[in-house]
Design an enzyme around this catalytic site. Structure first.
Site, mmCIF file in Angstrom:
data_model
loop_
_atom_site.group_PDB
_atom_site.id
_atom_site.type_symbol
_atom_site.label_atom_id
_atom_site.label_comp_id
_atom_site.label_asym_id
_atom_site.label_seq_id
_atom_site.Cartn_x
_atom_site.Cartn_y
_atom_site.Cartn_z
ATOM 1 N N HIS A 1 0.846 -1.191 0.000
ATOM 2 C CA HIS A 1 0.000 0.000 0.000
ATOM 3 C C HIS A 1 0.882 1.242 0.000
ATOM 4 O O HIS A 1 1.848 1.325 0.755
ATOM 5 C CB HIS A 1 -0.878 0.022 1.262
ATOM 6 C CG HIS A 1 -1.753 1.227 1.332
ATOM 7 N ND1 HIS A 1 -2.985 1.288 0.708
ATOM 8 C CD2 HIS A 1 -1.563 2.427 1.908
ATOM 9 C CE1 HIS A 1 -3.520 2.473 0.922
ATOM 10 N NE2 HIS A 1 -2.672 3.193 1.649
ATOM 11 N N ASP B 1 -15.548 3.086 6.248
ATOM 12 C CA ASP B 1 -14.467 3.971 5.809
ATOM 13 C C ASP B 1 -14.970 4.985 4.792
ATOM 14 O O ASP B 1 -14.600 6.157 4.834
ATOM 15 C CB ASP B 1 -13.302 3.168 5.214
ATOM 16 C CG ASP B 1 -12.161 4.098 4.804
ATOM 17 O OD1 ASP B 1 -11.631 4.784 5.691
ATOM 18 O OD2 ASP B 1 -11.843 4.175 3.604
ATOM 19 N N ARG C 1 -14.620 13.210 6.970
ATOM 20 C CA ARG C 1 -13.302 13.771 7.301
ATOM 21 C C ARG C 1 -12.886 14.795 6.258
ATOM 22 O O ARG C 1 -12.336 15.849 6.575
ATOM 23 C CB ARG C 1 -12.254 12.655 7.390
ATOM 24 C CG ARG C 1 -12.400 11.794 8.630
ATOM 25 C CD ARG C 1 -11.565 10.540 8.529
ATOM 26 N NE ARG C 1 -10.160 10.814 8.360
ATOM 27 C CZ ARG C 1 -9.285 9.983 7.764
ATOM 28 N NH1 ARG C 1 -9.692 8.824 7.287
ATOM 29 N NH2 ARG C 1 -8.028 10.306 7.649
ATOM 30 N N SER D 1 -8.117 3.954 8.776
ATOM 31 C CA SER D 1 -8.709 3.929 7.435
ATOM 32 C C SER D 1 -7.932 2.968 6.523
ATOM 33 O O SER D 1 -8.513 2.106 5.853
ATOM 34 C CB SER D 1 -8.686 5.361 6.870
ATOM 35 O OG SER D 1 -8.931 5.373 5.502
HETATM 36 N N1 URA Z 1 -5.591 6.967 2.412
HETATM 37 C C1 URA Z 1 -6.600 6.270 3.002
HETATM 38 O O1 URA Z 1 -6.993 5.201 2.551
HETATM 39 N N2 URA Z 1 -7.159 6.793 4.118
HETATM 40 C C2 URA Z 1 -6.764 7.960 4.651
HETATM 41 O O2 URA Z 1 -7.327 8.361 5.667
HETATM 42 C C3 URA Z 1 -5.726 8.686 4.018
HETATM 43 C C4 URA Z 1 -5.136 8.158 2.895
#
Ligand code: URA
Length: 428
Positions: free
Chosen positions: A88, A167, A174, A189
């Protein structure tokens, strides 16, 4: 049983957090469940997000929030005997590492199951890039995703709506309330999606610099440490690299244009040294986590032998496209040149602006975008080509303004700043 959090209980929880208390796992579980059910509204949730950003979340709280988010939706389960890995990136410009490393690690025998997102702001999204390959499907069902990883060793699919619905709701809130840049909320997240995605081990590439979400080194280091620590709570092995994002990572910026660079890189036609360093480092960490012997040698061999390229083709074919479609991808005919206006050294490259320009230029032609010629620290003379813009909307002046040239050579910066080792799992 999940604790029921009504309006009054949520007010008490917000006040407790405001006053410096740590909230328990049951409370976080009740908050996420209540928000999804509608017993907690956006006003109260926004206050909780803001107070969490200001006060910070402890590791226990972040792990509890992550668990509650994972439990908000379905989970992918791979057969227990498979060590499935995933990588990631926290988001960068010209970040083609996933396109290179997923087939590369699979060519070395790892099973790589990657769920990806779309572009956030100026940063590119791997799914938008893959969508530029004619005929390729990224909307795989959970069953297709599992079967493809089993059959060819890798898949890259779009995050399903059925995984971690919390999320999506929380991220939107957010974004509206200025509460994205919280280490705890970002960790929950990212990790909730990775855990629900079924992999047993992760490599995180935490970008750091003006074109990353984490501008400052200390913040990036903290996020890297926290991702590894919280992953350990879920019995997931993880490594986190902190890498430079003060200029585009590769040579191309856009969507399809980055696929062309990844394709050419894997075919050995054009190998940018920074991309090679980043890809081999991430692949080496992934292979080590997957238990593959001699990770670095194995990755370098798969790259140089063409095995990694053949794995990319296999993945493209498994997801509905063809070798001919991948190999037929070409740059738009129209191009413009951004030229150096004076002699000196490239002092800075505005990668945020390049990301925004490339996004605009790739809307009409999927391979529109930018090819960067000069890197920070390169010596240039007046009239040299700094970069080329491709596509009907490409604009030389706008591209030229993304470079600054100075008489002094800037200090070199490493690509990989640090690597955080896995910590022993402390139980979920
Ligand atoms: N990438 C994500 O998946 N979540 C976040 O909060 C910030 C970057």
């Amino acid at each position: 049983m999940t604790q029921q959090i009504d309006e009054a209980a949520m007010r008490r929880a917000i006040e407790a957090k405001r006053d410096g208390a740590e909230l328990g796992a049951d409370t976080w579980e009740g908050i996420v469940a209540g928000y999804l059910r509608g017993t907690i509204d956006d006003a109260q949730m926004s206050a909780m997000l803001m107070v969490s950003l200001w006060r910070g979340l402890s590791i226990d709280e972040t792990a509890a929030l992550t668990k509650a988010m994972v439990e908000s939706g379905e989970r992918i389960e791979f057969p227990a005997e498979q060590i499935v890995v995933d990588k990631h990136s926290s988001g960068g410009v010209s970040d083609i590492v996933s396109l290179v490393v997923v087939p590369l690690a699979a060519a070395c025998g790892a099973r790589v199951a990657k769920l990806s997102g779309r572009a956030l702001g100026h940063t590119g999204g791997t799914i938008d890039k893959l969508d530029a390959i004619p005929g390729l499907r990224t909307a795989l069902s959970i069953e297709e995703f599992i079967a493809q990883v089993e059959r060819i060793g890798c898949a890259i699919a779009a995050q399903s709506e059925r995984l971690v619905p919390a999320d999506k709701r929380l991220y939107r809130l957010r974004d509206r309330t200025g509460t994205v840049p919280s280490i705890g909320l970002i960790t929950a997240s990212i990790l909730s999606k990775k855990i629900a995605g079924g992999a047993r081990a992760f490599v995180f590439d935490v970008k750091c610099g003006p074109a990353a979400f984490m501008h400052r080194r200390e913040e990036a280091e903290e996020l890297a440490r926290e991702l590894v620590a919280v992953a350990g709570r879920f019995d997931r092995r993880a490594r986190a690299l902190v890498t430079d994002m003060s200029e585009p990572l590769g040579r191309s910026v856009g969507t399809g244009i980055e696929v062309i660079e990844a394709r050419n890189f894997l075919r050995g036609e054009l190998r940018d040294m920074r991309v090679r360093e980043a890809a081999l480092r991430v692949a080496g960490e992934l292979l080590a986590l997957a238990g593959i012997a001699h990770p670095s040698e194995s990755a370098a061999h798969a790259l140089d032998s063409g095995a990694a390229y053949e794995k990319l083709v296999a993945m493209v074919e498994a997801q509905g496209s063809t070798r001919a479609a991948l190999e037929g991808m070409a740059l738009p005919e129209r191009s413009v040149e951004a030229l150096a206006t004076l002699d000196g050294y490239v002092n800075s490259i505005d990668a945020v602006e390049q990301g925004n320009l490339a996004r605009a230029w790739s809307t009409s032609e999927s391979t529109g975008g930018i090819i960067v010629g000069a890197r920070i620290g390169d010596r240039v003379s007046r009239g040299d080509v700094l970069a080329r813009g491709f596509g009907s909307r490409a604009n030389a002046e706008a591209l030229q303004r993304t470079f600054t040239i100075a008489s002094e050579k800037p200090d070199p910066r490493p690509l990989v700043y640090s690597c955080h080792p896995e910590r022993s799992a402390e139980g979920a």
